[in-house]
Design an enzyme around this catalytic site. Structure first.
Site, mmCIF file in Angstrom:
data_model
loop_
_atom_site.group_PDB
_atom_site.id
_atom_site.type_symbol
_atom_site.label_atom_id
_atom_site.label_comp_id
_atom_site.label_asym_id
_atom_site.label_seq_id
_atom_site.Cartn_x
_atom_site.Cartn_y
_atom_site.Cartn_z
ATOM 1 N N ALA A 8 0.854 -1.183 0.000
ATOM 2 C CA ALA A 8 0.000 0.000 0.000
ATOM 3 C C ALA A 8 0.886 1.228 0.000
ATOM 4 O O ALA A 8 1.972 1.219 0.570
ATOM 5 C CB ALA A 8 -0.884 -0.025 1.242
ATOM 6 N N LYS A 9 0.393 2.261 -0.653
ATOM 7 C CA LYS A 9 1.193 3.495 -0.694
ATOM 8 C C LYS A 9 1.445 4.022 0.706
ATOM 9 O O LYS A 9 2.432 4.677 0.974
ATOM 10 C CB LYS A 9 0.459 4.544 -1.529
#
Ligand code: GLU
Length: 307
Positions: A241-242
């Site tokens: 995930a960013k």
């Protein structure tokens, strides 16, 4: 045989993450291993989500890792005129679409999930009078009419793929109502303009490929070879995930050398056995697509060392 031309084409909506870098790595290794050229394209069509400093940061980060490319990077936000020309070539296959997103969602079959909608053809046969009347209150998107046609190709990793465009997506957008160019159109036009022969990218884009092949046919562009690589997961099998800051490049480069990072990625994709430091030239030398698995891959646990 023609020279291989590979490319990496990130959309810089945020800082590069390991998933992007893995994609760049495999595209680079494949092109260079074949003695081919390698290009970089910044896909900033949506310039509000992908502002220039983001694109510049991507270029800087890729350089920090040792990547190089053979021409100045291409910025999609500067290529309006080129896309406009392609649109004119497609003229006979286009029509204006006045549907709103809400209308489209409402007409969507419930079993399709929200990832891909099949356009029901609402605006396909509007009369010139209707078009004129609707244009007074709303600027339309531009859609490409697709026939009831099966598109088949053989992906370098995923194998044979066949899709009926009509059933899978229906007529699709080549220019949005806000004037932004459709991703499918820009990709195809740019790959052809740059002479790209090999497209290596994430498996999440596999489903867009038949549309791109259809566009190539209409525009009389050669169809490149496609290789859709598996998704890179964290060491526990979760999607990267960013927001996972520990796996951001800035963070990682405080703990590891670029060669160590390349080692983690090369190991995740089974190119080397142990997650040890390795240089790009070494990886180029020994690169072999037959080692890369089709299904999702995980980063080695060592990536969390030193936290
Ligand atoms: N810009 C797309 C992305 O970052 C990739 C497009 C492509 O490789 O064709 O997901």
């Amino acid at each position: 045989m023609n020279e291989t031309v590979g490319r990496f084409a990130p959309s810089p909506s945020g800082p590069v993450h390991l998933g992007n870098i893995a994609c760049c790595l495999l595209a680079y290794l494949s092109a260079r291993h074949q003695g081919g050229r390698f290009l970089l394209r910044i896909e900033d069509l949506d310039y509000r989500r992908c502002p220039v400093p983001n694109g510049e940061a991507v270029i800087r980060d890729l350089r920090r890792l040792g990547f190089d490319w053979d021409e100045e990077p291409l910025w999609q936000s500067r290529r309006n005129a080129v896309y406009q020309k392609a649109l004119e070539k497609l003229r006979d296959h286009l029509y204006p679409c006045f549907c709103t997103r809400a209308e489209l969602l409402a007409s969507q079959a419930p079993n399709l999930g929200d990832t891909q909608t099949v356009y029901p053809g609402t605006c396909r046969n509007l009369s010139p009078e209707e078009i004129k009347a609707r244009s007074l209150t709303r600027s339309p998107a531009t859609r490409l009419r697709v026939p009831d046609l099966e598109i088949s190709f053989t992906d370098g990793l995923q194998g044979p793929v066949t899709e009926n465009l009509h059933e899978a997506c229906g007529d699709f957008i080549v220019r949005r109502s806000d004037g932004l160019w459709g991703y499918q159109l820009a990709v195809v036009v740019d790959d052809a303009a740059s002479g790209v022969t090999e497209v290596v990218r994430g498996r999440d884009i596999l489903s867009a490929t038949p549309r791109q092949i259809y566009l190539c046919r209409l525009l009389r562009f050669p169809v490149p070879r496609y290789v859709h690589i598996p998704l890179l997961l964290d060491p526990y099998g979760r999607r990267l995930a960013k927001r996972d800051r520990d796996l951001g490049l800035d963070q990682l480069l405080t703990r590891f050398t670029p060669e160590q990072l390349l080692g983690f990625l090369a190991c995740a994709y089974h190119l080397i056995e142990k997650p040890e430091a390795v240089s790009l030239p070494e990886l180029v030398e020994q690169f072999d697509w037959s080692r890369v698995p089709r299904g999702d891959v995980s980063l080695p646990e060592g990536i969390f060392e030193g936290l």
